[in-house]
Design a protein around this motif. Structure first.
Motif, PDB file in Angstrom:
ATOM      1  N   PRO A 194     -40.038   5.120 -19.021  1.00  0.00           N
ATOM      2  CA  PRO A 194     -39.381   4.867 -20.298  1.00  0.00           C
ATOM      3  C   PRO A 194     -38.555   6.060 -20.766  1.00  0.00           C
ATOM      4  O   PRO A 194     -38.804   7.195 -20.377  1.00  0.00           O
ATOM      5  CB  PRO A 194     -40.553   4.616 -21.252  1.00  0.00           C
ATOM      6  CG  PRO A 194     -41.669   5.435 -20.701  1.00  0.00           C
ATOM      7  CD  PRO A 194     -41.473   5.406 -19.195  1.00  0.00           C
ATOM      8  N   PHE A 195     -37.571   5.741 -21.599  1.00  0.00           N
ATOM      9  CA  PHE A 195     -36.684   6.740 -22.177  1.00  0.00           C
ATOM     10  C   PHE A 195     -36.623   6.565 -23.686  1.00  0.00           C
ATOM     11  O   PHE A 195     -36.784   5.462 -24.192  1.00  0.00           O
ATOM     12  CB  PHE A 195     -35.247   6.569 -21.652  1.00  0.00           C
ATOM     13  CG  PHE A 195     -35.110   6.590 -20.165  1.00  0.00           C
ATOM     14  CD1 PHE A 195     -35.215   7.784 -19.467  1.00  0.00           C
ATOM     15  CD2 PHE A 195     -34.861   5.426 -19.454  1.00  0.00           C
ATOM     16  CE1 PHE A 195     -35.072   7.803 -18.081  1.00  0.00           C
ATOM     17  CE2 PHE A 195     -34.719   5.436 -18.076  1.00  0.00           C
ATOM     18  CZ  PHE A 195     -34.828   6.631 -17.384  1.00  0.00           C
ATOM     19  N   THR A 196     -36.327   7.655 -24.357  1.00  0.00           N
ATOM     20  CA  THR A 196     -35.932   7.600 -25.760  1.00  0.00           C
ATOM     21  C   THR A 196     -34.479   8.033 -25.791  1.00  0.00           C
ATOM     22  O   THR A 196     -34.138   9.101 -25.274  1.00  0.00           O
ATOM     23  CB  THR A 196     -36.796   8.542 -26.622  1.00  0.00           C
ATOM     24  OG1 THR A 196     -38.154   8.093 -26.549  1.00  0.00           O
ATOM     25  CG2 THR A 196     -36.331   8.539 -28.071  1.00  0.00           C
ATOM     26  N   VAL A 197     -33.629   7.193 -26.361  1.00  0.00           N
ATOM     27  CA  VAL A 197     -32.202   7.493 -26.424  1.00  0.00           C
ATOM     28  C   VAL A 197     -31.799   7.669 -27.885  1.00  0.00           C
ATOM     29  O   VAL A 197     -32.053   6.800 -28.715  1.00  0.00           O
ATOM     30  CB  VAL A 197     -31.361   6.374 -25.774  1.00  0.00           C
ATOM     31  CG1 VAL A 197     -29.871   6.649 -25.935  1.00  0.00           C
ATOM     32  CG2 VAL A 197     -31.720   6.225 -24.302  1.00  0.00           C
ATOM     33  N   PHE A 198     -31.201   8.806 -28.174  1.00  0.00           N
ATOM     34  CA  PHE A 198     -30.583   9.049 -29.473  1.00  0.00           C
ATOM     35  C   PHE A 198     -29.130   8.615 -29.304  1.00  0.00           C
ATOM     36  O   PHE A 198     -28.335   9.316 -28.691  1.00  0.00           O
ATOM     37  CB  PHE A 198     -30.722  10.511 -29.879  1.00  0.00           C
ATOM     38  CG  PHE A 198     -32.154  10.939 -30.024  1.00  0.00           C
ATOM     39  CD1 PHE A 198     -32.932  10.473 -31.078  1.00  0.00           C
ATOM     40  CD2 PHE A 198     -32.744  11.782 -29.100  1.00  0.00           C
ATOM     41  CE1 PHE A 198     -34.258  10.843 -31.214  1.00  0.00           C
ATOM     42  CE2 PHE A 198     -34.073  12.173 -29.229  1.00  0.00           C
ATOM     43  CZ  PHE A 198     -34.835  11.695 -30.288  1.00  0.00           C
ATOM     44  N   ALA A 199     -28.816   7.425 -29.815  1.00  0.00           N
ATOM     45  CA  ALA A 199     -27.553   6.761 -29.519  1.00  0.00           C
ATOM     46  C   ALA A 199     -26.515   6.957 -30.620  1.00  0.00           C
ATOM     47  O   ALA A 199     -26.661   6.406 -31.709  1.00  0.00           O
ATOM     48  CB  ALA A 199     -27.807   5.274 -29.304  1.00  0.00           C
ATOM     49  N   PRO A 200     -25.451   7.721 -30.343  1.00  0.00           N
ATOM     50  CA  PRO A 200     -24.388   7.883 -31.331  1.00  0.00           C
ATOM     51  C   PRO A 200     -23.546   6.611 -31.447  1.00  0.00           C
ATOM     52  O   PRO A 200     -23.262   5.955 -30.454  1.00  0.00           O
ATOM     53  CB  PRO A 200     -23.541   9.030 -30.780  1.00  0.00           C
ATOM     54  CG  PRO A 200     -24.088   9.391 -29.456  1.00  0.00           C
ATOM     55  CD  PRO A 200     -25.236   8.504 -29.145  1.00  0.00           C
ATOM     56  N   THR A 201     -23.140   6.298 -32.643  1.00  0.00           N
ATOM     57  CA  THR A 201     -22.282   5.146 -32.898  1.00  0.00           C
ATOM     58  C   THR A 201     -20.826   5.481 -32.571  1.00  0.00           C
ATOM     59  O   THR A 201     -20.477   6.641 -32.336  1.00  0.00           O
ATOM     60  CB  THR A 201     -22.365   4.735 -34.379  1.00  0.00           C
ATOM     61  OG1 THR A 201     -21.899   5.850 -35.166  1.00  0.00           O
ATOM     62  CG2 THR A 201     -23.785   4.343 -34.783  1.00  0.00           C
ATOM     63  N   ASN A 202     -19.990   4.453 -32.610  1.00  0.00           N
ATOM     64  CA  ASN A 202     -18.550   4.680 -32.436  1.00  0.00           C
ATOM     65  C   ASN A 202     -18.031   5.659 -33.481  1.00  0.00           C
ATOM     66  O   ASN A 202     -17.192   6.520 -33.177  1.00  0.00           O
ATOM     67  CB  ASN A 202     -17.790   3.359 -32.542  1.00  0.00           C
ATOM     68  CG  ASN A 202     -18.092   2.419 -31.395  1.00  0.00           C
ATOM     69  OD1 ASN A 202     -18.619   2.818 -30.365  1.00  0.00           O
ATOM     70  ND2 ASN A 202     -17.762   1.155 -31.584  1.00  0.00           N
TER      71      ASN A 202
END
Length: 163
Positions: free
Chosen positions: A62-70
């Motif tokens: 598993p991963f934790t992703v800190f996902a930036p928006t557009n």
């Protein structure tokens, strides 16, 4: 007569159960599928594709992703995203994107009240401050705990840049 109706009912239930068993199970989508299904992550998805990280982020994790928006990508200096997406800058793009990924599935309840330095897949650490909402370095988590089949996504309002 009642016996015949009961037997027909049991047979019908058995048939329905067998039919349901043949129906494909719907499963939780993975990190890439969730990002690809949300227009707010189109820049992130394009970057993940350009960096060749799709298969990695579709793997078991598993991963934790800190996902930036557009909007987070748009806040970078003019031309930054376009430059990073060029094939000759793939290594730099991989470094930036993997800086947004932490091994393991970490949910916001695990971060609440904590101040931690967490190792990223890229190799450096990010500072996570869960004492008043959740901040990652200087970005804010704007939506937490989007659960994927292979981890968790936390939406952030700024692109994280390695030191």
């Amino acid at each position: 007569m009642n016996r015949r109706i009961a037997l027909k009912g049991i047979a019908a239930l058995g048939f329905a159960g067998a039919l349901a068993a043949c129906t494909p199970m719907t499963s939780t989508p993975d990190i890439v599928d969730i990002a690809a299904s949300n227009d707010d992550f189109s820049t992130l998805v394009a970057a993940v594709q350009a960096a060749g990280l799709v298969d990695t982020l579709k793997s078991d994790g598993p991963f934790t992703v800190f996902a930036p928006t557009n909007a987070a990508f748009a806040a970078l200096p003019a031309g930054t995203v376009e430059t990073l997406l060029k094939p000759e800058n793939k290594d730099q793009l991989v470094q930036i994107l993997t800086y947004h990924v932490v091994p393991g599935a970490i949910t916001s309840d695990q971060l609440a009240g904590q101040r931690l330095n967490v190792a990223t897949v890229q190799g450096d650490t990010v500072h996570v401050d869960g004492t008043n909402g959740v901040k990652v370095n200087k970005s804010n988590v704007t939506s937490a705990d989007i659960i994927a089949s292979n981890g968790v996504i936390h939406v952030i309002d700024a692109v994280l840049l390695p030191k």
